[in-house]
Design an enzyme around this catalytic site. Structure first.
Site, PDB file in Angstrom:
ATOM      1  N   THR A 153     -40.489  34.355   1.759  1.00  0.00           N
ATOM      2  CA  THR A 153     -39.315  35.200   1.288  1.00  0.00           C
ATOM      3  C   THR A 153     -38.009  34.185   1.450  1.00  0.00           C
ATOM      4  OG1 THR A 153     -39.183  36.493   3.213  1.00  0.00           O
ATOM      5  CG2 THR A 153     -39.708  37.511   1.134  1.00  0.00           C
ATOM      6  N   GLY A 154     -37.962  32.956   1.977  1.00  0.00           N
ATOM      7  CA  GLY A 154     -36.962  32.171   1.940  1.00  0.00           C
ATOM      8  C   GLY A 154     -35.684  32.324   2.852  1.00  0.00           C
ATOM      9  N   ILE A 194     -25.624  20.149   2.562  1.00  0.00           N
ATOM     10  CA  ILE A 194     -25.068  20.727   1.294  1.00  0.00           C
ATOM     11  C   ILE A 194     -23.733  20.213   1.262  1.00  0.00           C
ATOM     12  CG2 ILE A 194     -24.506  22.962   0.203  1.00  0.00           C
ATOM     13  CD1 ILE A 194     -26.738  24.340   1.374  1.00  0.00           C
ATOM     14  N   LEU A 196     -22.314  17.638   2.074  1.00  0.00           N
ATOM     15  CA  LEU A 196     -22.153  16.024   1.750  1.00  0.00           C
ATOM     16  C   LEU A 196     -22.667  16.116   0.309  1.00  0.00           C
ATOM     17  CD1 LEU A 196     -23.426  14.476   4.935  1.00  0.00           C
ATOM     18  CD2 LEU A 196     -21.022  14.438   3.998  1.00  0.00           C
ATOM     19  N   MET A 328     -35.592  23.558   7.151  1.00  0.00           N
ATOM     20  CA  MET A 328     -35.480  24.492   6.051  1.00  0.00           C
ATOM     21  C   MET A 328     -35.625  23.193   4.853  1.00  0.00           C
ATOM     22  SD  MET A 328     -32.902  27.521   6.623  1.00  0.00           S
ATOM     23  CE  MET A 328     -33.492  28.875   7.474  1.00  0.00           C
ATOM     24  N   ALA A 330     -37.897  21.943   1.099  1.00  0.00           N
ATOM     25  CA  ALA A 330     -38.939  22.423   0.130  1.00  0.00           C
ATOM     26  C   ALA A 330     -40.311  21.940   0.329  1.00  0.00           C
ATOM     27  CB  ALA A 330     -38.408  22.165  -1.372  1.00  0.00           C
ATOM     28  N   HIS A 454     -41.435  -8.263  -6.423  1.00  0.00           N
ATOM     29  CA  HIS A 454     -39.999  -8.668  -6.114  1.00  0.00           C
ATOM     30  C   HIS A 454     -39.593  -8.930  -7.543  1.00  0.00           C
ATOM     31  CE1 HIS A 454     -36.959 -11.369  -5.040  1.00  0.00           C
ATOM     32  NE2 HIS A 454     -37.286 -12.277  -6.339  1.00  0.00           N
TER      33      HIS A 454
HETATM   34  P1  FAD Z   1     -37.114  30.127  -1.230  1.00  0.00           P
HETATM   35  O1  FAD Z   1     -37.105  28.972  -2.020  1.00  0.00           O
HETATM   36  O2  FAD Z   1     -35.751  30.677  -0.663  1.00  0.00           O
HETATM   37  O3  FAD Z   1     -37.781  31.406  -2.118  1.00  0.00           O
HETATM   38  C1  FAD Z   1     -37.844  32.415  -1.785  1.00  0.00           C
HETATM   39  C2  FAD Z   1     -38.255  33.170  -2.985  1.00  0.00           C
HETATM   40  O4  FAD Z   1     -38.738  34.558  -2.496  1.00  0.00           O
HETATM   41  C3  FAD Z   1     -36.998  33.584  -3.729  1.00  0.00           C
HETATM   42  O5  FAD Z   1     -37.232  33.415  -5.254  1.00  0.00           O
HETATM   43  C4  FAD Z   1     -36.325  34.832  -3.411  1.00  0.00           C
HETATM   44  O6  FAD Z   1     -36.018  35.562  -4.514  1.00  0.00           O
HETATM   45  C5  FAD Z   1     -38.023  35.701  -3.345  1.00  0.00           C
HETATM   46  N1  FAD Z   1     -37.812  36.854  -2.403  1.00  0.00           N
HETATM   47  C6  FAD Z   1     -37.295  37.083  -1.341  1.00  0.00           C
HETATM   48  N2  FAD Z   1     -37.525  38.308  -0.872  1.00  0.00           N
HETATM   49  C7  FAD Z   1     -38.431  38.831  -1.718  1.00  0.00           C
HETATM   50  C8  FAD Z   1     -39.058  40.013  -1.891  1.00  0.00           C
HETATM   51  N3  FAD Z   1     -39.146  40.833  -0.982  1.00  0.00           N
HETATM   52  N4  FAD Z   1     -39.833  40.457  -3.142  1.00  0.00           N
HETATM   53  C9  FAD Z   1     -40.033  39.421  -3.952  1.00  0.00           C
HETATM   54  N5  FAD Z   1     -39.429  38.309  -3.926  1.00  0.00           N
HETATM   55  C10 FAD Z   1     -38.614  37.816  -2.701  1.00  0.00           C
HETATM   56  N6  FAD Z   1     -35.094  21.035   0.457  1.00  0.00           N
HETATM   57  C11 FAD Z   1     -35.280  20.031   0.274  1.00  0.00           C
HETATM   58  O7  FAD Z   1     -36.498  19.601   0.423  1.00  0.00           O
HETATM   59  N7  FAD Z   1     -34.838  18.783  -0.872  1.00  0.00           N
HETATM   60  C12 FAD Z   1     -33.600  18.882  -1.368  1.00  0.00           C
HETATM   61  O8  FAD Z   1     -32.931  18.363  -2.030  1.00  0.00           O
HETATM   62  C13 FAD Z   1     -32.947  20.433  -1.074  1.00  0.00           C
HETATM   63  N8  FAD Z   1     -31.960  20.741  -1.677  1.00  0.00           N
HETATM   64  C14 FAD Z   1     -31.132  21.860  -1.440  1.00  0.00           C
HETATM   65  C15 FAD Z   1     -29.923  22.257  -1.934  1.00  0.00           C
HETATM   66  C16 FAD Z   1     -29.409  23.281  -1.716  1.00  0.00           C
HETATM   67  C17 FAD Z   1     -27.832  23.601  -2.365  1.00  0.00           C
HETATM   68  C18 FAD Z   1     -29.835  24.273  -0.843  1.00  0.00           C
HETATM   69  C19 FAD Z   1     -29.231  25.676  -0.624  1.00  0.00           C
HETATM   70  C20 FAD Z   1     -31.030  24.159  -0.295  1.00  0.00           C
HETATM   71  C21 FAD Z   1     -31.911  22.920  -0.733  1.00  0.00           C
HETATM   72  N9  FAD Z   1     -33.169  22.625  -0.238  1.00  0.00           N
HETATM   73  C22 FAD Z   1     -33.610  21.537  -0.453  1.00  0.00           C
HETATM   74  C23 FAD Z   1     -34.016  23.353   0.851  1.00  0.00           C
HETATM   75  C24 FAD Z   1     -34.913  24.371  -0.014  1.00  0.00           C
HETATM   76  O9  FAD Z   1     -34.265  24.843  -1.241  1.00  0.00           O
HETATM   77  C25 FAD Z   1     -35.635  25.094   0.835  1.00  0.00           C
HETATM   78  O10 FAD Z   1     -35.891  24.757   1.825  1.00  0.00           O
HETATM   79  C26 FAD Z   1     -36.757  25.731  -0.097  1.00  0.00           C
HETATM   80  O11 FAD Z   1     -36.223  26.551  -1.072  1.00  0.00           O
HETATM   81  C27 FAD Z   1     -37.725  26.773   0.732  1.00  0.00           C
HETATM   82  O12 FAD Z   1     -38.540  27.375   0.236  1.00  0.00           O
HETATM   83  P2  FAD Z   1     -39.292  28.876   0.462  1.00  0.00           P
HETATM   84  O13 FAD Z   1     -40.503  28.918  -0.580  1.00  0.00           O
HETATM   85  O14 FAD Z   1     -39.479  28.853   1.663  1.00  0.00           O
HETATM   86  O15 FAD Z   1     -38.004  29.734  -0.039  1.00  0.00           O
HETATM   87  P1  NAI Z   2     -26.692  22.316   7.821  1.00  0.00           P
HETATM   88  O1  NAI Z   2     -27.476  22.731   8.871  1.00  0.00           O
HETATM   89  O2  NAI Z   2     -27.505  20.844   7.085  1.00  0.00           O
HETATM   90  O3  NAI Z   2     -25.364  21.772   8.070  1.00  0.00           O
HETATM   91  C1  NAI Z   2     -24.402  22.604   8.375  1.00  0.00           C
HETATM   92  C2  NAI Z   2     -23.150  21.948   9.273  1.00  0.00           C
HETATM   93  O4  NAI Z   2     -22.248  23.084   9.426  1.00  0.00           O
HETATM   94  C3  NAI Z   2     -23.722  21.429  10.611  1.00  0.00           C
HETATM   95  O5  NAI Z   2     -23.034  20.205  10.533  1.00  0.00           O
HETATM   96  C4  NAI Z   2     -22.990  22.434  11.702  1.00  0.00           C
HETATM   97  O6  NAI Z   2     -22.603  21.608  12.747  1.00  0.00           O
HETATM   98  C5  NAI Z   2     -21.612  22.701  10.783  1.00  0.00           C
HETATM   99  N1  NAI Z   2     -20.934  23.976  11.146  1.00  0.00           N
HETATM  100  C6  NAI Z   2     -21.756  24.978  11.716  1.00  0.00           C
HETATM  101  N2  NAI Z   2     -20.684  26.020  11.901  1.00  0.00           N
HETATM  102  C7  NAI Z   2     -19.487  25.736  11.633  1.00  0.00           C
HETATM  103  C8  NAI Z   2     -18.352  26.090  11.855  1.00  0.00           C
HETATM  104  N3  NAI Z   2     -18.115  27.422  12.418  1.00  0.00           N
HETATM  105  N4  NAI Z   2     -17.315  25.287  11.316  1.00  0.00           N
HETATM  106  C9  NAI Z   2     -17.540  24.096  11.178  1.00  0.00           C
HETATM  107  N5  NAI Z   2     -18.639  23.395  10.795  1.00  0.00           N
HETATM  108  C10 NAI Z   2     -19.630  24.299  11.295  1.00  0.00           C
HETATM  109  O7  NAI Z   2     -26.593  23.312   6.816  1.00  0.00           O
HETATM  110  P2  NAI Z   2     -26.317  23.412   5.051  1.00  0.00           P
HETATM  111  O8  NAI Z   2     -25.649  22.110   4.798  1.00  0.00           O
HETATM  112  O9  NAI Z   2     -25.723  24.575   4.966  1.00  0.00           O
HETATM  113  O10 NAI Z   2     -27.874  23.151   4.527  1.00  0.00           O
HETATM  114  C11 NAI Z   2     -28.755  24.246   4.737  1.00  0.00           C
HETATM  115  C12 NAI Z   2     -30.143  23.776   4.776  1.00  0.00           C
HETATM  116  O11 NAI Z   2     -30.478  23.464   3.537  1.00  0.00           O
HETATM  117  C13 NAI Z   2     -30.343  22.342   5.423  1.00  0.00           C
HETATM  118  O12 NAI Z   2     -30.307  22.669   6.878  1.00  0.00           O
HETATM  119  C14 NAI Z   2     -31.124  21.709   4.789  1.00  0.00           C
HETATM  120  O13 NAI Z   2     -32.442  22.353   5.490  1.00  0.00           O
HETATM  121  C15 NAI Z   2     -31.322  22.241   3.373  1.00  0.00           C
HETATM  122  N6  NAI Z   2     -30.809  21.515   2.406  1.00  0.00           N
HETATM  123  C16 NAI Z   2     -31.791  20.214   2.276  1.00  0.00           C
HETATM  124  C17 NAI Z   2     -31.122  19.493   1.294  1.00  0.00           C
HETATM  125  C18 NAI Z   2     -31.803  18.119   1.176  1.00  0.00           C
HETATM  126  O14 NAI Z   2     -33.214  18.107   1.818  1.00  0.00           O
HETATM  127  N7  NAI Z   2     -31.698  17.031   0.450  1.00  0.00           N
HETATM  128  C19 NAI Z   2     -29.990  19.675   0.709  1.00  0.00           C
HETATM  129  C20 NAI Z   2     -29.378  20.804   0.908  1.00  0.00           C
HETATM  130  C21 NAI Z   2     -29.859  21.796   1.938  1.00  0.00           C
END
Ligand code: FAD
Ligand code: NAI
Length: 475
Positions: A153-154, A194, A196, A328, A330, A454
């Site tokens: 459920t993420g 996020i 950055l 966290m 994907a 190369h």
């Molecule tokens: P989720 O993707 O959150 O999926 C959970 C699903 O369950 C959702 O569709 C939700 O609606 C559904 N759900 C929840 N509760 C219920 C319920 N009770 N019944 C039915 N459905 C329900 N990770 C990377 O590896 N690379 C990246 O580039 C990356 N970029 C990101 C950028 C952003 C802005 C954010 C926010 C995250 C990013 N992540 C990235 C993190 C990544 O999105 C998550 O780690 C990943 O989606 C987790 O997968 P999950 O299946 O655990 O949960």
């Molecule tokens: P994050 O954990 O990457 O960064 C949160 C930042 O906020 C940290 O540097 C922390 O010290 C700071 N922070 C916390 N509380 C604060 C406060 N009160 N004031 C100021 N700074 C504070 O979390 P973010 O960016 O929200 O992303 C969540 C998760 O989503 C990531 O940890 C990552 O797992 C996933 N994600 C992955 C991506 C990828 O793989 N490219 C892209 C975006 C998200």
């Protein structure tokens, strides 16, 4: 009588939908329940990743990078364009189209693999006769039964106390991906992944971006050398990053948001912005799951408690992805989903947490796998380091992108690769070779002896491996 399934997956993000497909491939009768709705109220499987995470953020990063190239770098190639303009609405519409392609792709994959898809919220009703009753609340309501249940459920964005998300001025990742016009001034709380990535998108499009970070160190999880190089590059691009701040108050008004904070020296500061992205981490999501009905154990953070194999405290109930411990990401969620499906089938599902790669899709990109130099020092491991700059790589020069380097850390005695850290062009793609090498327990000499095409950026990985033995050929 309720529909019966071998496996019911709750959540259709990367953890859930991949687990469902793998379980179906293994011959099980599988259901996947997901509640995400598109703008028309229809199903939008793929979770955070597809709808408001990985995919849409990368679509906007790509559009904004094209814009920056066209406005600032095409001239170096002899291409003149006149004034380059950005149609934000069109960029957002393209992003929405990319998301929809992915939603539709998952629905197609469910059909292809004969996974029964239920659009609605899944919640535990009761454990009965060695199986679990799950209520699906969607357009209609029904109860289905699963012998095995995988919870995926993420997670949700963590709000800052006193600054609830309104998605108009104070934005989570959701709002940050659908801003209608380039804000003049954008504030970001948290210089994590996020902050950055989204900060880069809106900076490239012309916003004046200030990122406020609580910790005194920048990107503490990354290798120190990489973090230093990245900070230098981001600062040069115009991202203003303030470390060691303490936020005291956030006021959300009609004209924008004002952030009051103490800077690293303790002096009171105020930042007035049009929009504020709060990206301070994410919290596990079990809203509406009704874990109490069956006694599913959560920890104090709200994460579902699992062992190393994703088993919960209940027989036949598993949990994967963001709703459990670990990074966290994907691809971590996907790996856990596959491993759980295989364990249910009696196979030896396996996830190697030591080789989960991290990527930050900024420019330069940042990617790493394994341990950093500071971790190796803390662990008292004797290691050798080899580093090669993209400045000395022909392909990087031809691309016009020579920022950064590849660094390989190898055990001083055995030469086994312990970590690879990349900051520079296409680091997200280059890291795959390093993950593969570490999975096969390769030595740095193994990479040094492999023929790399190369001219390619991957030659920098080979050269970094040669550098471990102090014998680079091109630097
Ligand atoms: P989720 O993707 O959150 O999926 C959970 C699903 O369950 C959702 O569709 C939700 O609606 C559904 N759900 C929840 N509760 C219920 C319920 N009770 N019944 C039915 N459905 C329900 N990770 C990377 O590896 N690379 C990246 O580039 C990356 N970029 C990101 C950028 C952003 C802005 C954010 C926010 C995250 C990013 N992540 C990235 C993190 C990544 O999105 C998550 O780690 C990943 O989606 C987790 O997968 P999950 O299946 O655990 O949960
Ligand atoms: P994050 O954990 O990457 O960064 C949160 C930042 O906020 C940290 O540097 C922390 O010290 C700071 N922070 C916390 N509380 C604060 C406060 N009160 N004031 C100021 N700074 C504070 O979390 P973010 O960016 O929200 O992303 C969540 C998760 O989503 C990531 O940890 C990552 O797992 C996933 N994600 C992955 C991506 C990828 O793989 N490219 C892209 C975006 C998200």
């Amino acid at each position: 009588m309720s529909k019966q399934f071998d496996v019911v997956v709750i959540g259709g993000g990367p953890g859930g939908y991949i687990a469902a497909i793998r379980a179906a491939q293994l011959g099980f009768n599988v259901a996947c329940i997901d509640e995400w709705k598109n703008a028309a109220g229809g199903p939008a499987p793929g979770g955070t990743c597809t709808n408001v995470g990985c995919i849409p953020s990368k679509a906007l990063l790509q559009s904004s990078e094209h814009f920056e190239h066209a406005s600032k770098h095409f001239a170096e190639h002899g291409i003149s364009t006149g004034k380059v303009e950005m149609d934000v609405a069109k960029m957002i519409a393209r992003k929405d189209g990319v998301v929809k392609q992915n939603n539709d792709g998952i629905l197609y994959l469910f059909k292809k693999n004969k996974v029964s898809f239920f659009h609605g919220r899944g919640s535990f009703v009761a454990a009965k006769d060695g199986a679990y009753e799950i209520k699906v609340a969607g357009a209609a309501e029904e109860v289905i039964v699963g012998k095995q249940v995988i919870v995926a459920t993420g997670s949700n964005a963590r709000p800052l106390p006193g600054a609830e998300f309104d998605e108009v001025n104070i934005l989570s990742n959701d709002g940050a991906l659908r801003v209608g016009a380039v804000p003049k001034k954008l504030g970001v709380i948290g210089s994590g992944v996020i902050g950055l990535e989204m900060g880069s998108v809106w900076r490239r499009l012309g916003a004046e971006v200030t990122i406020l970070e609580a910790l005194p160190t920048f990107l503490g999880a990354a290798d120190e050398g990489v973090a230093k190089e990245a900070l230098k590059a981001f600062t040069k691009q115009g991202l203003k990053i303030e470390l060691g701040v303490k936020i005291s108050e956030i006021k959300n008004g009609k004209k924008g948001v004002t952030v009051s904070y103490a800077d690293a020296k303790g002096a009171a500061q105020e930042l007035a912005v049009d929009k504020l992205i709060v990206s301070i981490g994410r919290v596990p999501n079990t809203t509406g799951l009704n874990p109490e009905a069956v006694g599913l154990q959560l920890d104090e953070r709200g994460a579902i408690v699992v062992d190393g194999d994703c088993r919960t405290n209940l027989p036949g109930v598993w949990a994967v992805g963001d709703v459990v411990r670990g990074p966290m990401l994907a691809h971590k969620a996907e790996e856990e989903g596959v491993a759980v499906a295989e364990r249910i089938a009696g196979q030896h599902g396996h996830v190697n947490f030591a080789t989960v790669p991290w990527v930050i899709y900024t420019s330069p990109e940042i990617a790493w796998v394994g341990r950093t130099e500071q971790q190796l020092k803390a662990d008292g491991v004797a290691y050798k380091a080899g580093q090669f700059p993209f400045l000395a790589n022909g392909r990087a020069r031809a691309l016009g992108d020579t920022t950064g380097f590849v660094k390989i850390l190898a055990d001083a005695a055995s030469d086994e690769i312990l970590g690879v850290h990349i900051v520079g062009p296409m680091a997200s793609e280059l890291i795959a070779e390093a993950v593969m090498a570490m999975e096969f327990k390769a030595s740095s000499e193994d990479i040094a002896r492999i023929c790399h095409a190369h001219p390619s950026l991957s030659e920098s990985t080979k050269e970094a491996a040669l550098a471990v033995d102090k014998r680079t050929l091109n630097f």
